[in-house]
Structures are given as C-alpha cells and as structure tokens.
Design an enzyme around this catalytic site. Structure first.
Site, PDB file in Angstrom:
ATOM      1  N   LYS A   1      -3.582   8.164   8.982  1.00 35.83           N
ATOM      2  CA  LYS A   1      -2.412   7.373   9.370  1.00 35.83           C
ATOM      3  C   LYS A   1      -2.429   7.092  10.870  1.00 35.83           C
ATOM      4  CE  LYS A   1       1.284   8.188   6.750  1.00 35.83           C
ATOM      5  NZ  LYS A   1       2.358   7.450   6.182  1.00 35.83           N
TER       6      LYS A   1
ATOM      7  N   LYS B   1      -4.767   0.802   5.073  1.00 32.21           N
ATOM      8  CA  LYS B   1      -3.709   1.309   4.206  1.00 32.21           C
ATOM      9  C   LYS B   1      -2.552   0.334   4.375  1.00 32.21           C
ATOM     10  CE  LYS B   1      -1.192   5.494   3.002  1.00 32.21           C
ATOM     11  NZ  LYS B   1      -0.017   4.768   2.532  1.00 32.21           N
TER      12      LYS B   1
ATOM     13  N   TYR C   1       9.291  13.210   9.110  1.00 30.64           N
ATOM     14  CA  TYR C   1       9.384  13.826   7.778  1.00 30.64           C
ATOM     15  C   TYR C   1       8.015  14.361   7.351  1.00 30.64           C
ATOM     16  CZ  TYR C   1       9.868  14.097   2.707  1.00 30.64           C
ATOM     17  OH  TYR C   1       9.853  14.528   1.408  1.00 30.64           O
ATOM     18  N   ASP C   2       6.976  13.551   7.571  1.00 33.51           N
ATOM     19  CA  ASP C   2       5.619  13.989   7.217  1.00 33.51           C
ATOM     20  C   ASP C   2       5.227  15.253   7.969  1.00 33.51           C
ATOM     21  OD1 ASP C   2       5.233  11.982   5.451  1.00 33.51           O
ATOM     22  OD2 ASP C   2       3.986  10.728   6.755  1.00 33.51           O
TER      23      ASP C   2
ATOM     24  N   CYS D   1      28.268 -19.077  26.548  1.00 39.53           N
ATOM     25  CA  CYS D   1      28.814 -19.578  27.801  1.00 39.53           C
ATOM     26  C   CYS D   1      28.753 -21.102  27.692  1.00 39.53           C
ATOM     27  CB  CYS D   1      27.954 -19.067  28.948  1.00 39.53           C
ATOM     28  SG  CYS D   1      28.319 -19.873  30.505  1.00 39.53           S
TER      29      CYS D   1
HETATM   30  S1  IVH Z   1      -5.841   3.744  -3.182  1.00 38.03           S
HETATM   31  C1  IVH Z   1      -5.408   7.139  -6.341  1.00 38.03           C
HETATM   32  N1  IVH Z   1      -6.010   2.028  -1.236  1.00 38.03           N
HETATM   33  O1  IVH Z   1      -0.774   4.046  -0.351  1.00 38.03           O
HETATM   34  C2  IVH Z   1      -5.339   6.554  -4.988  1.00 38.03           C
HETATM   35  N2  IVH Z   1      -3.876   2.929  -1.749  1.00 38.03           N
HETATM   36  O2  IVH Z   1       0.132   6.790  -0.022  1.00 38.03           O
HETATM   37  C3  IVH Z   1      -4.788   5.217  -5.054  1.00 38.03           C
HETATM   38  N3  IVH Z   1      -2.074   2.051  -0.353  1.00 38.03           N
HETATM   39  O3  IVH Z   1       0.471   4.450  -3.579  1.00 38.03           O
HETATM   40  C4  IVH Z   1      -4.497   4.644  -3.768  1.00 38.03           C
HETATM   41  N4  IVH Z   1      -3.322   0.696   0.856  1.00 38.03           N
HETATM   42  O4  IVH Z   1       0.426   2.088  -2.621  1.00 38.03           O
HETATM   43  C5  IVH Z   1      -5.187   2.827  -1.945  1.00 38.03           C
HETATM   44  N5  IVH Z   1      -6.335   0.479   0.468  1.00 38.03           N
HETATM   45  C6  IVH Z   1      -5.516   1.261  -0.259  1.00 38.03           C
HETATM   46  C7  IVH Z   1      -4.125   1.324  -0.029  1.00 38.03           C
HETATM   47  C8  IVH Z   1      -3.339   2.186  -0.777  1.00 38.03           C
HETATM   48  C9  IVH Z   1      -2.094   1.135   0.626  1.00 38.03           C
HETATM   49  C10 IVH Z   1      -0.850   2.732  -0.808  1.00 38.03           C
HETATM   50  C11 IVH Z   1      -0.728   2.822  -2.296  1.00 38.03           C
HETATM   51  C12 IVH Z   1      -0.488   4.278  -2.613  1.00 38.03           C
HETATM   52  C13 IVH Z   1      -0.062   4.804  -1.281  1.00 38.03           C
HETATM   53  C14 IVH Z   1      -0.396   6.259  -1.182  1.00 38.03           C
END
Ligand code: IVH
Length: 723
Positions: free
Chosen positions: A358, A149, A67-68, A474
């Site tokens: 990613k 992330k 999708y991305d 069995c």
């Molecule tokens: S910062 C304004 N830091 O990723 C930017 N987000 O795809 C705020 N996420 O909605 C995001 N790990 O739920 C940030 N270390 C991290 C993160 C993170 C996961 C998630 C978050 C966000 C989504 C965006």
C-alpha cells in the site's frame, strides 16, 4: 451504543497507540503477562468501535490507514501470544459493504481480501514465505505479476454461454449485491465475450469499478452547483454510482471496470474446469483479447523476476501515481504461475500467493485552527480553513478550501474542531468531516462576513447571496482583487491557456501595473520583462511566444476566459457554434438564448449583462485590434457540421502510429470533419491501422463494412483538402 466517555476513551487510546513507533520495537516492550492480555482486549474493543463507526454509523473517526495500523498491531500480538487471542477477534473476519436495496447473490467462489503492508520489508518476508510453501531454495527468483491496486469498488461479472449474465458487488465476500442493470451500462464490460473459444461455458471475471479522477472532479463540481453533498473521494463516487437506482444516471458517470482476474471457469454441467493457461499474466492478456479493459503489459501489469524487481516497480508506481487517471492505493503482487498459486493456497481471509503493497496514507486527522476568506473571479467569497500542518501522502497540508457557507453548515464545522482530511490523488485536499464527538466546548462558530473581507479600501461593500445560490458574492469590486483573479483565470489552462503565465507571474505584472484588463496581456513590455529578476532573454521569449499562440485560440476559448458567471466550456462551445464573432452576442436577446435548451435563463441573463457593459465591449474591441481571434473558427463548430474531406465520417485508430501521436491523429481527423469512435462497431466507417494492430483490426475485418486505411493513406486524405 457507545457513551460519550467510551468514545473519548477509544479515541484517545487509538491516538496513543498510533503514536507508538516501529512495530517490532513496540512488541519487544510488551512481555507476556496480564498487561498484554488486557491490551489485546482493549485493541479488540477499539477495532470493534472503529468498525461500528465506519460500517454502522458511516462516520469513521480514524483514517483507513490508521485503522490498518491498529489492526496490524493486534494481529502481531495475536501471532506472538496466541494463547491470549479471542476466537471472535476483529482480525478474524473480512469487511462487508452490503446494503439492503439490491438482491443478494452468491458468488461462484468467494471474493477474498489481500494481505497488505506499507513496508517493503514485508514484501521480502512474503517472498520468503512463498518459497517455503513451494519448497524452493531461497536463492530462487519467483516471477510475480505486479499490478496497480485499483481503489474503487470490486465487482464480479459472470458470463454464461458467452453472454454477460449477472454482476455482483463484493458484499461480505461470499454473498454480494446484484447490480446487473447498473453493470450493463459500464462500457468496459463486454456484453458478449468469446469464452467458448477455449471451451468455457461459465466464467466469473473479477475487477474493480472506477471513476476517472477528472470525471470525479466534474461530478463533484456538478453536485456543488446543484447544492448536493459532495463525494469525499473517487472510490466513494464509484461505489455510490454503482448503487444508484436509475441505470441511466449510472451511465452518465462513465464508470470503468478494470478486470484483474479470471477467477472461476466452468462447463455446462456446472463443474469447475481448470483454467486454460499456465500463468495469471496470460489469462489477463486473454481477457484483453476478449474485450475487457485490463491492466496492460508491460507497465500496468509487469511480470517481475524476483522480489527486488517487484519492489522497485512498486516504488516506481508510487512516484507516478498522481499522473495516472485512476485512483490507486498501492500495488498488488501475485505469484504468476497458476500451479504455484494452487500450491500456496489460501487462508480464510486471503490468498497466500498474493500481497498488496500500500502507498502512503492519503487521509489524516488534524485541527481546524482558523478560517479566512478569499474572493474569486466572479466575486464569490470562499472560506479557507487554516489547519495544523499535517502530512498527507508526502505533502504538508496547512490550508483547505471550505467551498461555501453550506459546506460548513452541512458538516457543522467549528474553529478548533478535529477534522478528518483526505487527499485523493491529484485531487485537492478536502475536509471529509469534523470529529464532533471529540469536542471539548472550546470550539467556536465560524462567522460569515457581511462585508467584503478582502477589500482594503475605505468603501465597504456589502455581500449578496442570490436566491438558489450557495455562495456569497461581492457585487462590485472596489479593491482590485477580483480583477486580479479574473486575470489569473484568463491566462490559465482553463482560460486562454497561456503557457508559463501562472498565478505568481500574473500577480507580479499586476502589481507592476502592467496588467489591468485582458487586453494588457497582448501589450506586455517584453523588453522590460527580460530584465526582471528571475527572467532572462529565453524565458521572456517563451512567454511572448505563448502569448502570441493564444491569439489563434478558437472563439469558445475566448468566451470561457472572460469570467462570465456560469459560462463554462460547455456553454461557451454552444454559443461559439452559433455566432460569426463575439460581438454578435451583444445583439442577442433572451429569446435567442431560449433556442438553446442547454442554456438556462440565469446564464442567459449573465451573458446579456456582460455584453451590455460598454467597458467589456471596449476590451473585446481592443483584443480584436491586438490580433486576438474573436471570430468563429472550424473548431467552434460541432463535428457534425464541420466541413472537410472526412466530414460526417467516423474513424478509429489502432496499433502504434509511426508519423504522429494518437492525440495528433485524433485532432487531424476531427479537423477534417470526422468523429473519432472508441471501439469497432457497425457505426465505424474507417479504421486506420498502425504497427502491430490488435483485435480491432480483426473485428473490423469481420464486420466487412469498415474501410481499412494505412497511416499514410490517412495522412494523404486529410492533407489533400483540409482547410
Ligand atoms: S486480486 C484473491 N488485483 O483489492 C485476490 N485485487 O484488498 C483477489 N483490488 O477485493 C484480488 N486492485 O477489490 C486484485 N490488481 C488487483 C486489484 C485488486 C484492486 C482490490 C480487490 C480486492 C481488494 C483486496
């Protein structure tokens, strides 16, 4: 909403576009003109279709990654040909996870998405863009905070007057679902936090709610036992758990919030005030001090100087992601300086000062080409799907467990189906579902065998399915395959944990005729083993030592190694705590089991049946004669009943210990009868302080009731009198 033909058209078109190679090469073949314009309309429709499958039908036919990729292609075209872009293109909005059961609540400021990429080249482009925005020369090195992330469910947690006030999910970014009661049971969300120490009245902390990968596996195993549908991945498990109606159930899931951002801060008059820090990394460090679980410096949060250092750190994490206890799907780069963040600003969709890198996809679609059947250690017949080989996050996957007949029926799987496959971290691959709309009529029903399918003797054995059970079994193995599975399990990590005695070696010894009962592990001919191909003096010796070591295992380990159906580690511990040796269980009758509320009648029956078999007792007697521990040990007793110098005490370690690892310290403390706590509270008796202790020491001192010990003091105490 969509006809079958339309669905097929969109699916085929998606596949076609996904097969196209490199983005820039693809773009260069698409000159301006009506053809590109119609391709862009098609891509918009296509993405809307996939959104509908994902958000409305809750049943996507492409992976998130795919999708991305499609979204990126449309974005690239819109950038190149803005004159053809539609105002309501799917690129113009952020996704939503709003369900209707919880009240809506507006966030103090919007929760945005992140720009993301799978390509390091895009990170370099991002760095160049940041420098342009900041008017810096291209040679300058920007400090980036680089963090995992986290792949869970995002949550905003709001504090007022130092108290946890409410929490809301991301929702559409502006309005989320208020799930305060559920958030309250998440232990890593402090209910009090001293924001006022920096003059703050109101604060919103943002983070990701996660479930540990091992906990996820446990939750799914329990659901499988109970005949409930399985969560496809830890993210779904976390998101699903957060929305459960009963907070007590939520508590059982042991969710964790990792706080990655201090967002809004305000005063009592409701005015936003500037953050009392210069950088994001300092703000996160302060959240740690306030009691939040945050990405820890220097590894979980690393301030990297310049984009190359940041990229190297991302790549380092991609290599070690499987070893990390939580699922992560990439890394996030954030400009560390707040004044620079402010100058970079935001788009409607994401901050211009951050970008996600990613990791390679964990989902893919492929075809189920066949189903074969295997037998397990308790005779369970497991269907295994054979797949058209497909690459999933670096590994080629060509087969996948289908668990049991119900799993197949629930998903209506057929041979020949296209299936959506997912591999979440070190969790084994899993068929999320069949793409039923894509069938063309050539698919075949999966037929479950009536007789044991692995049995290669002339004596057929009819399979049985007990009431309330999902699996066919069995009932009496005549071919030896079940015995082999039992032997493999006995030696495994979840069994007697004989290091080095993996499946391949057990099978080899089994084929050589050296292993047929558990006792044979302790009679292996090591002189011959060292002459086997692939072995030598040293490896044979290591194996012998590992076998020796397993003799001293506590009783519960032996019990859980016996492959008594339903007897897992939990039940094994309950039983081991109540008998002086394994043979005592042979004297137990149904009533005796009833005294243990956690042990149900089915398990009781299985245990009694096991100990009623003369052959089983004989093997246990042999094990005893060979020196394997069959008696209750100190480790078999629950902590509360243990003897020792620290009996009945609670203890906690802080700072870095010099003479032992945390794990060793913990085990020493437990053997001395103490219970190890995870945080400072009024329940804590002893705090052992290593070097550079953190806030725990301060808190313990504040409480006044906690004894503070040095590492040496601790060692002296436990060594003096521990048996
Ligand atoms: S910062 C304004 N830091 O990723 C930017 N987000 O795809 C705020 N996420 O909605 C995001 N790990 O739920 C940030 N270390 C991290 C993160 C993170 C996961 C998630 C978050 C966000 C989504 C965006």
């Amino acid at each position: 909403m969509y006809s079958k033909e339309q669905e097929k058209y969109y699916y085929d078109l998606s596949r076609q576009i996904l097969k196209e190679g490199d983005l820039s090469a693809w773009l260069s073949h698409l000159p301006k003109g009506p053809e590109v314009e119609s391709l862009m309309r098609d891509l918009e429709d296509l993405l809307r279709y996939h959104e509908w499958r994902y958000y409305v039908k809750d049943d996507p036919v492409v992976s998130d990654y795919e999708y991305d990729v499609l979204m990126k292609r449309l974005e690239a075209l819109e950038k190149r040909y803005p004159e053809y872009a539609s105002a309501d293109s799917p690129t113009q909005r952020v996704g939503s996870d709003l369900l209707s059961e919880f009240p809506n609540r507006e966030h103090l400021f919007p929760l945005l998405s992140l720009a993301n990429s799978y390509d390091p080249a895009d990170l370099r482009e991002f760095d160049a863009q940041v420098k342009r925005l900041l008017n810096l020369s291209s040679g300058e090195k920007i400090a980036y905070s680089v963090e995992p992330k986290f792949d869970g469910s995002s949550l905003g947690v709001t504090y007022e007057g130092d108290r946890f006030s409410w929490a809301a999910t991301r929702g559409d970014g502006i309005v989320g679902e208020e799930i305060t009661a559920n958030a309250k049971v998440i232990r890593s969300i402090p209910l009090r936090a001293a924001f006022s120490s920096k003059g703050i009245y109101r604060a919103e902390v943002r983070g990701e709610v996660l479930i540990r990968k091992d906990e996820f596996v446990k939750v799914n195993a329990e659901r499988e036992e109970q005949g409930e549908s399985l969560f496809a991945n830890p993210r779904n498990a976390a998101a699903g758990s957060l929305r459960m109606k009963d907070p007590r159930e939520v508590a059982r899931r042991r969710l964790v919030l990792i706080a990655y951002r201090l967002g809004y801060v305000g005063n009592e008059r409701g005015e936003e005030v500037p953050l009392p820090f210069d950088t994001h990394s300092e703000a996160v460090a302060w959240l740690t001090e306030l009691g939040f679980r945050t990405p820890q410096q220097p590894d979980e949060l690393k301030v990297c100087l310049g984009i190359e250092e940041a990229i190297a750190h991302c790549e380092d994490w991609e290599r070690k992601r499987d070893a990390y206890p939580f699922e992560i799907d990439g890394m996030v780069l954030k400009v560390d300086r707040f004044d620079w963040q402010q100058r970079c600003g935001y788009t409607a969709h994401h901050p211009r000062w951050a970008m996600a890198f990613k990791f390679k996809a964990r989902q893919a679609t492929t075809r189920l080409v066949d189903v074969v059947f295997q037998v397990g250690r308790t005779g369970a017949i497991t269907p295994v799907g054979k797949l058209e080989p497909v690459n999933l996050a670096g590994a080629t996957i060509s087969s996948v467990s289908l668990h049991n007949e119900d799993f197949i029926r629930e998903r209506d799987l057929k041979i020949g189906d296209k299936v959506l496959l997912e591999r979440a971290g070190d969790v084994i691959p899993y068929i999320v579902k069949a793409l039923i709309d894509l069938r063309d009529g050539t698919e075949r029903q999966i037929v479950f065998p009536e007789y044991c399918p692995v049995n290669d003797t002339d004596e057929p054995v009819k399979l049985v399915r007990e009431e309330g059970e999902a699996v066919w079994r069995c009932p009496h193995c005549v071919c030896g395959q079940q015995t082999l599975r039992k032997l493999v399990f006995f030696a495994s990590k979840d069994g007697m944990d004989i290091d080095g005695m993996g499946e391949a070696i057990v099978k080899r010894f089994f084929d050589l005729g050296w292993l047929s009962t558990f006792a044979d592990f302790y009679r292996l001919p090591f002189d011959e083993i060292k002459r086997l191909e692939g072995f030598g003096e040293k490896s044979a010796d290591n194996l012998r030592r590992a076998v020796e070591k397993s003799k001293t295992n506590p009783l519960y380990r032996l019990l859980q190694s016996l492959s008594i159906h339903h007897l897992g580690p939990k039940a094994a511990k309950l039983l081991a705590a109540r008998v002086k040796d394994v043979f005592e269980l042979a004297t137990w009758e149904a009533e005796r089991f009833q005294d243990i509320p956690e042990i149900g009648p089915i398990l009781a029956r299985k245990v009694m049946a096991y100990f009623a078999e003369e052959e089983n007792i004989k093997v246990l007697r042999e094990l005893e004669a060979l020196g394997v521990n069959v008696r209750q040990t100190a480790e078999d007793l629950p902590v509360s009943e243990r003897q020792g110098p620290l009996a009945g005490k609670t203890i906690l370690f802080t700072g870095s210990l010099q003479q032992m690892s945390r794990k060793e310290a913990k085990s020493l403390a437990e053997r001395a009868g103490a219970r190890v706590l995870s945080g400072v509270s009024s329940k804590l008796d002893i705090l052992v302080v290593g070097e550079k202790p953190g806030s725990k020491l301060r808190k313990a001192k504040e409480l006044g009731s906690v004894q503070i010990w040095s590492e040496q003091q601790f060692l002296d105490e436990v060594n003096q009198t521990t048996p």
